[in-house]
Design an enzyme around this catalytic site. Structure first.
Site, short mmCIF file in Angstrom:
data_model
loop_
_atom_site.label_atom_id
_atom_site.label_comp_id
_atom_site.label_asym_id
_atom_site.label_seq_id
_atom_site.Cartn_x
_atom_site.Cartn_y
_atom_site.Cartn_z
N ASP A 103 0.84 -1.20 0.00
CA ASP A 103 0.00 0.00 0.00
C ASP A 103 0.88 1.25 0.00
O ASP A 103 2.05 1.20 0.41
CB ASP A 103 -0.88 0.03 1.26
N1 URA Z 1 -1.17 -5.93 3.89
C1 URA Z 1 -1.68 -4.68 3.88
O1 URA Z 1 -2.73 -4.42 4.49
N2 URA Z 1 -1.03 -3.74 3.22
C2 URA Z 1 0.16 -3.96 2.58
O2 URA Z 1 0.72 -3.03 2.01
C3 URA Z 1 0.67 -5.25 2.60
C4 URA Z 1 -0.01 -6.23 3.25
#
Ligand code: URA
Length: 247
Positions: A103
């Site tokens: 993310d």
């Molecule tokens: N899980 C998440 O919620 N976000 C990420 O970036 C990676 C794994």
């Protein structure tokens, strides 16, 4: 067989026109003989190409470990945000892509490569490659929360999450190891036990560990040992490896 100018471009000697000039000046030899023709064909497996006396070892695929900073998107291109590819621009490789996504607000280990096959294998749900995240939580986890996370929780998918591993760290931090890669998986898992993720950093993917010397935004090429181990994680059999050559 590959055209010599294409080979030299791929080896980052320069752009097509720069390479042409270097060839004209006699800076390039193939098997000890100066070659000036851009269209000369080289066999990347057997020919020895030198540029200004230095041997160029052909690499079809490259692998970089990036410590992704928060605020950067795991995409190759974006109109509004800085992308992970922008961070690796100086490598000169325009065909890199991230293996999976983090993310925008997640930091940490992101493998960048142009090896589509390895990426596909590492991301395949069948391979269940372990990913380790350091998670900062709003509240501490109870023993029951840990039990549920380790057993599998309902995050609104068809099936509960696969068993995970929780390791408690100081100050409401944990290491969470999961073998899936569902959208926002860690955040959704924390939500499923009534908690909230306040920071997220990936520290490992399979055998590959984030190099602690890399500050957010820094990257380095993987060592041969690291790429070999990743190939092992991706489940490539010895037979496949033999057929596929040195990859
Ligand atoms: N899980 C998440 O919620 N976000 C990420 O970036 C990676 C794994």
């Amino acid at each position: 067989m590959l055209r010599l100018d294409k080979f030299l471009c791929e080896m980052k000697v320069g752009t097509r026109s720069q390479v042409k000039k270097e060839l004209k000046q006699g800076f390039v030899s193939v098997n000890g003989t100066v070659v000036v023709k851009p269209e000369h064909k080289v066999d990347v497996e057997t020919d020895t190409v030198t540029y200004k006396g230095r041997e160029l070892l052909y690499k079809k695929y490259v692998y970089y470990m990036l410590n992704k900073p928060a605020g950067v998107v795991s995409a190759t291109r974006d109109n509004a945000c800085t992308t992970v590819n922008d961070l690796l621009k100086a490598t000169g490789y325009e065909d890199l892509f991230p293996v999976g996504r983090l993310d925008k607000d997640t930091e940490g280990l992101l493998l960048m490569t142009n090896d589509g096959e390895l990426a596909h294998r590492l991301l395949s749900p069948k391979k269940q490659v372990a990913k380790v995240y350091e998670v900062g939580l709003k509240e501490s986890l109870s023993a029951e929360d840990i039990r549920r996370l380790e057993e599998g929780v309902d995050i609104g998918e068809e099936k509960p999450t696969l068993p995970a591993k929780v390791e408690i760290l100081p100050e409401n931090h944990i290491f969470l190891t999961i073998t899936e890669g569902k959208f926002h998986q860690v955040k959704r898992m924390m939500k499923a036990v009534g908690n909230e993720t306040v920071s997220l950093r990936r520290t490992a993917m399979g055998s590959l560990k984030l190099d602690g010397r890399l500050a957010p935004g820094d990257y380095r090429e993987l060592t041969e040992e690291e790429t070999d181990a990743l190939r092992g994680d991706s489940g490539r059999t010895d037979e496949e490896r033999r057929k596929g050559g040195s990859r």
